[in-house]
Motif scaffolding. Structure first.
Motif, PDB file in Angstrom:
ATOM      1  N   SER A 163      50.773 -12.645 -81.463  1.00  0.00           N
ATOM      2  CA  SER A 163      49.613 -12.149 -82.198  1.00  0.00           C
ATOM      3  C   SER A 163      49.635 -10.628 -82.351  1.00  0.00           C
ATOM      4  O   SER A 163      50.181  -9.914 -81.521  1.00  0.00           O
ATOM      5  CB  SER A 163      48.318 -12.537 -81.503  1.00  0.00           C
ATOM      6  N   VAL A 164      48.995 -10.173 -83.391  1.00  0.00           N
ATOM      7  CA  VAL A 164      48.840  -8.743 -83.620  1.00  0.00           C
ATOM      8  C   VAL A 164      47.774  -8.177 -82.685  1.00  0.00           C
ATOM      9  O   VAL A 164      47.873  -7.061 -82.202  1.00  0.00           O
ATOM     10  CB  VAL A 164      48.471  -8.472 -85.102  1.00  0.00           C
ATOM     11  N   THR A 165      46.715  -8.971 -82.427  1.00  0.00           N
ATOM     12  CA  THR A 165      45.646  -8.538 -81.532  1.00  0.00           C
ATOM     13  C   THR A 165      45.749  -9.280 -80.198  1.00  0.00           C
ATOM     14  O   THR A 165      46.274 -10.388 -80.144  1.00  0.00           O
ATOM     15  CB  THR A 165      44.260  -8.815 -82.141  1.00  0.00           C
ATOM     16  N   THR A 166      45.241  -8.663 -79.136  1.00  0.00           N
ATOM     17  CA  THR A 166      45.296  -9.299 -77.829  1.00  0.00           C
ATOM     18  C   THR A 166      44.222 -10.353 -77.646  1.00  0.00           C
ATOM     19  O   THR A 166      44.366 -11.262 -76.845  1.00  0.00           O
ATOM     20  CB  THR A 166      45.156  -8.250 -76.705  1.00  0.00           C
ATOM     21  N   THR A 167      43.130 -10.240 -78.379  1.00  0.00           N
ATOM     22  CA  THR A 167      42.046 -11.209 -78.303  1.00  0.00           C
ATOM     23  C   THR A 167      42.011 -12.006 -79.598  1.00  0.00           C
ATOM     24  O   THR A 167      41.990 -11.420 -80.683  1.00  0.00           O
ATOM     25  CB  THR A 167      40.693 -10.483 -78.104  1.00  0.00           C
ATOM     26  N   PRO A 168      42.015 -13.336 -79.501  1.00  0.00           N
ATOM     27  CA  PRO A 168      41.945 -14.148 -80.723  1.00  0.00           C
ATOM     28  C   PRO A 168      40.701 -13.793 -81.534  1.00  0.00           C
ATOM     29  O   PRO A 168      39.624 -13.571 -80.973  1.00  0.00           O
ATOM     30  CB  PRO A 168      41.849 -15.582 -80.184  1.00  0.00           C
ATOM     31  N   THR A 169      40.850 -13.740 -82.835  1.00  0.00           N
ATOM     32  CA  THR A 169      39.760 -13.301 -83.702  1.00  0.00           C
ATOM     33  C   THR A 169      38.561 -14.248 -83.664  1.00  0.00           C
ATOM     34  O   THR A 169      37.434 -13.822 -83.906  1.00  0.00           O
ATOM     35  CB  THR A 169      40.234 -13.151 -85.156  1.00  0.00           C
ATOM     36  N   LEU A 170      38.775 -15.529 -83.385  1.00  0.00           N
ATOM     37  CA  LEU A 170      37.678 -16.490 -83.356  1.00  0.00           C
ATOM     38  C   LEU A 170      37.054 -16.650 -81.966  1.00  0.00           C
ATOM     39  O   LEU A 170      36.114 -17.417 -81.800  1.00  0.00           O
ATOM     40  CB  LEU A 170      38.153 -17.852 -83.855  1.00  0.00           C
ATOM     41  N   LEU A 171      37.545 -15.932 -80.990  1.00  0.00           N
ATOM     42  CA  LEU A 171      37.007 -16.024 -79.636  1.00  0.00           C
ATOM     43  C   LEU A 171      35.628 -15.379 -79.569  1.00  0.00           C
ATOM     44  O   LEU A 171      35.432 -14.251 -80.019  1.00  0.00           O
ATOM     45  CB  LEU A 171      37.930 -15.321 -78.639  1.00  0.00           C
ATOM     46  N   LYS A 172      34.693 -16.109 -79.013  1.00  0.00           N
ATOM     47  CA  LYS A 172      33.345 -15.581 -78.840  1.00  0.00           C
ATOM     48  C   LYS A 172      33.175 -15.211 -77.367  1.00  0.00           C
ATOM     49  O   LYS A 172      33.325 -16.058 -76.484  1.00  0.00           O
ATOM     50  CB  LYS A 172      32.306 -16.628 -79.245  1.00  0.00           C
ATOM     51  N   GLN A 173      32.868 -13.956 -77.101  1.00  0.00           N
ATOM     52  CA  GLN A 173      32.684 -13.486 -75.735  1.00  0.00           C
ATOM     53  C   GLN A 173      31.224 -13.122 -75.513  1.00  0.00           C
ATOM     54  O   GLN A 173      30.598 -12.492 -76.355  1.00  0.00           O
ATOM     55  CB  GLN A 173      33.564 -12.267 -75.473  1.00  0.00           C
ATOM     56  N   ILE A 174      30.708 -13.544 -74.359  1.00  0.00           N
ATOM     57  CA  ILE A 174      29.314 -13.286 -74.012  1.00  0.00           C
ATOM     58  C   ILE A 174      29.271 -12.730 -72.597  1.00  0.00           C
ATOM     59  O   ILE A 174      29.995 -13.187 -71.719  1.00  0.00           O
ATOM     60  CB  ILE A 174      28.475 -14.575 -74.090  1.00  0.00           C
ATOM     61  N   VAL A 175      28.404 -11.763 -72.379  1.00  0.00           N
ATOM     62  CA  VAL A 175      28.209 -11.188 -71.053  1.00  0.00           C
ATOM     63  C   VAL A 175      26.825 -11.565 -70.572  1.00  0.00           C
ATOM     64  O   VAL A 175      25.852 -11.480 -71.320  1.00  0.00           O
ATOM     65  CB  VAL A 175      28.352  -9.648 -71.092  1.00  0.00           C
ATOM     66  N   MET A 176      26.751 -11.993 -69.319  1.00  0.00           N
ATOM     67  CA  MET A 176      25.462 -12.316 -68.717  1.00  0.00           C
ATOM     68  C   MET A 176      25.312 -11.500 -67.447  1.00  0.00           C
ATOM     69  O   MET A 176      26.201 -11.493 -66.604  1.00  0.00           O
ATOM     70  CB  MET A 176      25.384 -13.801 -68.360  1.00  0.00           C
ATOM     71  N   VAL A 177      24.206 -10.830 -67.315  1.00  0.00           N
ATOM     72  CA  VAL A 177      23.901 -10.111 -66.081  1.00  0.00           C
ATOM     73  C   VAL A 177      23.090 -11.071 -65.214  1.00  0.00           C
ATOM     74  O   VAL A 177      22.016 -11.500 -65.609  1.00  0.00           O
ATOM     75  CB  VAL A 177      23.119  -8.811 -66.369  1.00  0.00           C
ATOM     76  N   VAL A 178      23.642 -11.403 -64.055  1.00  0.00           N
ATOM     77  CA  VAL A 178      23.019 -12.382 -63.174  1.00  0.00           C
ATOM     78  C   VAL A 178      22.865 -11.756 -61.788  1.00  0.00           C
ATOM     79  O   VAL A 178      23.824 -11.213 -61.248  1.00  0.00           O
ATOM     80  CB  VAL A 178      23.889 -13.659 -63.077  1.00  0.00           C
ATOM     81  N   PRO A 179      21.680 -11.850 -61.211  1.00  0.00           N
ATOM     82  CA  PRO A 179      21.495 -11.330 -59.854  1.00  0.00           C
ATOM     83  C   PRO A 179      22.458 -12.024 -58.883  1.00  0.00           C
ATOM     84  O   PRO A 179      22.769 -13.212 -59.039  1.00  0.00           O
ATOM     85  CB  PRO A 179      20.040 -11.676 -59.524  1.00  0.00           C
ATOM     86  N   LEU A 180      22.910 -11.300 -57.901  1.00  0.00           N
ATOM     87  CA  LEU A 180      23.916 -11.796 -56.958  1.00  0.00           C
ATOM     88  C   LEU A 180      23.531 -13.141 -56.348  1.00  0.00           C
ATOM     89  O   LEU A 180      24.354 -14.052 -56.281  1.00  0.00           O
ATOM     90  CB  LEU A 180      24.139 -10.760 -55.852  1.00  0.00           C
ATOM     91  N   ASP A 181      22.300 -13.300 -55.955  1.00  0.00           N
ATOM     92  CA  ASP A 181      21.882 -14.533 -55.289  1.00  0.00           C
ATOM     93  C   ASP A 181      21.821 -15.742 -56.240  1.00  0.00           C
ATOM     94  O   ASP A 181      21.660 -16.873 -55.800  1.00  0.00           O
ATOM     95  CB  ASP A 181      20.532 -14.352 -54.586  1.00  0.00           C
ATOM     96  N   GLN A 182      21.981 -15.515 -57.554  1.00  0.00           N
ATOM     97  CA  GLN A 182      21.941 -16.600 -58.524  1.00  0.00           C
ATOM     98  C   GLN A 182      23.301 -16.891 -59.160  1.00  0.00           C
ATOM     99  O   GLN A 182      23.428 -17.813 -59.967  1.00  0.00           O
ATOM    100  CB  GLN A 182      20.933 -16.261 -59.630  1.00  0.00           C
TER     101      GLN A 182
END
Length: 101
Positions: free
Chosen positions: A68-87
């Motif tokens: 691939s030309v890019t390291t991340t596939p163009t159709l990949l959906k990435q999501i970040v979630m901030v979760v408290p440590l205890d959860q």
């Protein structure tokens, strides 16, 4: 005889770097020769010299989107979630249960 069967090295490119040469060699010298060694890294090279230090026999190099030309596939959906440590464990378990496929 050692019960160890598998050596897993994450961020292998950093570990194989010359800065860790002495430490890595010291660890490997204490490990059984008959083992499976797994290397994981986003930027791992195919350097035979580096891999030879790990006493690999018939190594296999696997890469996702190696051509691939890019390291991340163009159709990949990435999501970040901030979760408290205890959860975090509950959140991970919930995610795994809902994404079994």
């Amino acid at each position: 005889m050692s019960p160890m069967k598998v050596l897993v090295l994450d961020e292998a490119d950093c570990i194989l770097d010359s800065r860790f040469k002495w430490e890595l060699n010291a660890i490997i010298s204490q490990l059984p020769m008959r083992r499976q060694t797994l290397l994981f890294s986003a930027t791992q090279t195919k350097s035979v010299q580096d891999l030879a230090r790990l006493s690999l026999k018939d190594p296999e190099y696997l890469s996702v989107h190696e051509e691939s030309v890019t390291t991340t596939p163009t159709l990949l959906k990435q999501i970040v979630m901030v979760v408290p440590l205890d959860q975090k464990l509950d959140m991970l378990w919930s995610f795994v249960k809902t994404h079994l496929q």
